[in-house]
Scaffold this motif. Structure first.
Motif, PDB file in Angstrom:
ATOM      1  N   ASP A  25       4.268 -32.287  49.827  1.00  0.00           N
ATOM      2  CA  ASP A  25       4.277 -31.106  48.958  1.00  0.00           C
ATOM      3  C   ASP A  25       4.482 -29.829  49.767  1.00  0.00           C
ATOM      4  O   ASP A  25       5.186 -28.907  49.326  1.00  0.00           O
ATOM      5  CB  ASP A  25       2.962 -31.019  48.172  1.00  0.00           C
ATOM      6  CG  ASP A  25       2.824 -32.152  47.166  1.00  0.00           C
ATOM      7  OD1 ASP A  25       3.848 -32.747  46.799  1.00  0.00           O
ATOM      8  OD2 ASP A  25       1.682 -32.450  46.757  1.00  0.00           O
ATOM      9  N   ALA A  26       3.869 -29.755  50.938  1.00  0.00           N
ATOM     10  CA  ALA A  26       3.986 -28.551  51.757  1.00  0.00           C
ATOM     11  C   ALA A  26       5.414 -28.358  52.244  1.00  0.00           C
ATOM     12  O   ALA A  26       5.934 -27.229  52.270  1.00  0.00           O
ATOM     13  CB  ALA A  26       3.022 -28.625  52.939  1.00  0.00           C
ATOM     14  N   LYS A  27       6.087 -29.446  52.616  1.00  0.00           N
ATOM     15  CA  LYS A  27       7.487 -29.339  53.048  1.00  0.00           C
ATOM     16  C   LYS A  27       8.373 -28.887  51.892  1.00  0.00           C
ATOM     17  O   LYS A  27       9.289 -28.068  52.085  1.00  0.00           O
ATOM     18  CB  LYS A  27       7.972 -30.681  53.585  1.00  0.00           C
ATOM     19  CG  LYS A  27       7.470 -31.009  54.975  1.00  0.00           C
ATOM     20  CD  LYS A  27       8.055 -32.331  55.457  1.00  0.00           C
ATOM     21  CE  LYS A  27       7.633 -32.624  56.890  1.00  0.00           C
ATOM     22  NZ  LYS A  27       8.166 -33.927  57.377  1.00  0.00           N
ATOM     23  N   LEU A  28       8.122 -29.426  50.712  1.00  0.00           N
ATOM     24  CA  LEU A  28       8.913 -29.037  49.543  1.00  0.00           C
ATOM     25  C   LEU A  28       8.724 -27.557  49.229  1.00  0.00           C
ATOM     26  O   LEU A  28       9.702 -26.833  48.959  1.00  0.00           O
ATOM     27  CB  LEU A  28       8.513 -29.895  48.339  1.00  0.00           C
ATOM     28  CG  LEU A  28       9.259 -29.624  47.028  1.00  0.00           C
ATOM     29  CD1 LEU A  28      10.752 -29.838  47.206  1.00  0.00           C
ATOM     30  CD2 LEU A  28       8.715 -30.497  45.914  1.00  0.00           C
ATOM     31  N   ALA A  29       7.477 -27.086  49.277  1.00  0.00           N
ATOM     32  CA  ALA A  29       7.203 -25.668  49.006  1.00  0.00           C
ATOM     33  C   ALA A  29       7.849 -24.779  50.063  1.00  0.00           C
ATOM     34  O   ALA A  29       8.353 -23.690  49.754  1.00  0.00           O
ATOM     35  CB  ALA A  29       5.699 -25.436  48.959  1.00  0.00           C
ATOM     36  N   TYR A  30       7.861 -25.237  51.301  1.00  0.00           N
ATOM     37  CA  TYR A  30       8.479 -24.470  52.391  1.00  0.00           C
ATOM     38  C   TYR A  30       9.982 -24.352  52.185  1.00  0.00           C
ATOM     39  O   TYR A  30      10.565 -23.267  52.342  1.00  0.00           O
ATOM     40  CB  TYR A  30       8.160 -25.156  53.717  1.00  0.00           C
ATOM     41  CG  TYR A  30       8.717 -24.471  54.930  1.00  0.00           C
ATOM     42  CD1 TYR A  30       8.641 -23.094  55.083  1.00  0.00           C
ATOM     43  CD2 TYR A  30       9.324 -25.211  55.943  1.00  0.00           C
ATOM     44  CE1 TYR A  30       9.150 -22.465  56.209  1.00  0.00           C
ATOM     45  CE2 TYR A  30       9.837 -24.597  57.076  1.00  0.00           C
ATOM     46  CZ  TYR A  30       9.744 -23.225  57.201  1.00  0.00           C
ATOM     47  OH  TYR A  30      10.254 -22.610  58.316  1.00  0.00           O
ATOM     48  N   GLN A  31      10.640 -25.452  51.791  1.00  0.00           N
ATOM     49  CA  GLN A  31      12.080 -25.413  51.558  1.00  0.00           C
ATOM     50  C   GLN A  31      12.405 -24.519  50.363  1.00  0.00           C
ATOM     51  O   GLN A  31      13.379 -23.753  50.391  1.00  0.00           O
ATOM     52  CB  GLN A  31      12.604 -26.837  51.313  1.00  0.00           C
ATOM     53  CG  GLN A  31      14.113 -26.914  51.163  1.00  0.00           C
ATOM     54  CD  GLN A  31      14.841 -26.400  52.383  1.00  0.00           C
ATOM     55  OE1 GLN A  31      14.528 -26.776  53.504  1.00  0.00           O
ATOM     56  NE2 GLN A  31      15.833 -25.525  52.164  1.00  0.00           N
ATOM     57  N   GLN A  32      11.586 -24.588  49.311  1.00  0.00           N
ATOM     58  CA  GLN A  32      11.807 -23.722  48.149  1.00  0.00           C
ATOM     59  C   GLN A  32      11.670 -22.257  48.521  1.00  0.00           C
ATOM     60  O   GLN A  32      12.432 -21.410  48.038  1.00  0.00           O
ATOM     61  CB  GLN A  32      10.813 -24.090  47.042  1.00  0.00           C
ATOM     62  CG  GLN A  32      11.077 -25.438  46.388  1.00  0.00           C
ATOM     63  CD  GLN A  32      10.012 -25.833  45.390  1.00  0.00           C
ATOM     64  OE1 GLN A  32       8.906 -25.279  45.387  1.00  0.00           O
ATOM     65  NE2 GLN A  32      10.323 -26.800  44.539  1.00  0.00           N
TER      66      GLN A  32
END
Length: 391
Positions: free
Chosen positions: A91-98
């Motif tokens: 989830d943290a990687k996804l939020a970072y990419q967003q």
């Protein structure tokens, strides 16, 4: 005279001699003890209500997630900055990419404002030229109109054209000013919308970094209560790191023993773990400002009718010789016997100087944002088609 009679005569004399010798020995011991008490013992206060204390650095989760890796357990030695626990970072990687995508989109949208600023400025110039032409046409027709060389209707149309050109200049000027309010005289990288999007990237990056939980200090793992598969949330305490030093003693002396205790007085400490074989040297570094009962969760209500006086104890902090602690390590909570030499009473009862250095600190958990800042700068550059100069 026979032998039996001689022995009977000597026995009373021997008993009297031994009695005198024993009496003399007891008197000597009593006097020696009295002298020792006057010279030394009366200047010593002692308690066995004393325990080892030290730094306990809690390891706390700063973000939520499921534990996928536990690297250390109780009693393990860890260094400052070592990875203790790893959380699932999907989830943290996804939020970072967003957040990075949103920054790129914000840069492109905000850049339109700078392009529009040039358009509005150019439109003002164009409308001013049109106004100048309309004004000149009107002036020429006005002169001809005074000679009745043109009709009144043609003169009226020329005037309206001039007024319309003036309105176009006013509208273009207002549009330019509205655009400048949004820009507020800053470059693209410093525009509030871009800075906010950049801060969102930093926040997402920080959250991603916090899925890797590191040791704040060098020490030993204690009170570990985390397992693989555990769902942790922000502020969940996972374990405690206890360094070997600093270690001190909290000696709880009776209030009737505190009269002669001063800061700086020498102290001898014997721990139950090593016994009399090891005597630690130390000194008094502080006397607590309240008893344990006064600071308890439910303080005693001594104003009630059923009251029994209980002698209170006050914690006295004792600093130990670090070299001895290094040679003979102690653990938090161990029992000790503390004896304070109160000969020198020139020291203060309360500290009169402030601490000038932090008692304990660590930079192991401070994140270096250099990489993410460079990434943000690269995203702004890659999505900028026209870099406006700072105004």
């Amino acid at each position: 005279m026979d032998t039996n009679q001689t022995t009977n005569v000597d026995n009373p004399k021997r008993r009297k001699s031994w009695t005198l010798i024993a009496t003399g020995v007891f008197i000597f011991l009593f006097i020696a003890y009295g002298v020792y008490w006057l010279v030394a013992l009366r200047f010593e206060v002692s308690t066995d209500d004393a325990y080892v204390s030290g730094v306990q650095s809690p390891v706390v989760a700063q973000t939520s997630g499921k534990v996928i890796q536990v690297n250390y357990i109780n009693t393990d030695l860890v260094k400052a900055g070592d990875i203790l626990i790893v959380l699932d970072d999907t989830d943290a990687k996804l939020a970072y990419q967003q957040a990075k995508d949103e920054l790129a989109n914000t840069v492109r949208q905000t850049q339109v404002l700078y392009i529009e600023a040039d358009e509005y400025a150019a439109k003002i110039k164009s409308d001013q030229i049109s106004l100048l032409q309309a004004t000149q046409d009107y002036n020429r027709r006005y002169a001809l109109g005074r000679k009745d060389d043109i009709s009144i209707e043609e003169l009226q149309h020329a005037k309206q054209t001039m007024e319309l050109a003036q309105l176009q200049v006013d509208i273009a000027t207002q549009q330019y000013l509205s655009n400048q309010v949004l820009l507020h005289g800053v470059g693209l990288a410093n525009h509030p919308a871009v800075k906010q999007a950049a801060d969102n990237v930093r926040q997402a990056w920080v959250t991603l970094q916090r899925t890797t939980i590191r040791s704040p200090i060098t020490g030993y793992v204690a009170r570990s209560n985390v397992e693989v598969g555990t769902q942790v949330s922000s502020e969940s305490q996972l374990m405690v790191i206890v360094p070997q030093q600093p270690i001190w003693i909290d000696a709880n002396f009776k209030e009737t023993q505190l009269q002669d205790i001063r800061i700086g007085q020498p102290v001898s400490v014997v721990s139950d773990i090593y016994g009399d074989e090891v005597t630690y040297s130390g000194k008094v570094i502080g006397i607590n400002m309240g008893t344990g009962s006064a600071f308890s969760l439910l303080p005693a209500q001594n104003a009630t009718g059923n009251w029994i006086k209980v002698v209170q104890r006050l914690p006295v902090r004792v600093e130990l010789d670090p070299q001895q602690v290094e040679k003979y390590p102690l653990r938090i909570g161990l029992s000790t016997t503390v004896t304070i030499d109160t000969h020198d009473q020139n020291g203060p009862v309360l500290a009169s100087t402030q601490r000038t250095q932090p008692f304990y600190e660590s930079q192991a958990l401070v994140l270096n944002q250099q990489d993410v800042n460079q990434m943000i700068s690269d995203i702004i550059t890659q999505n900028t088609y026209r870099v406006p100069a700072e105004q």
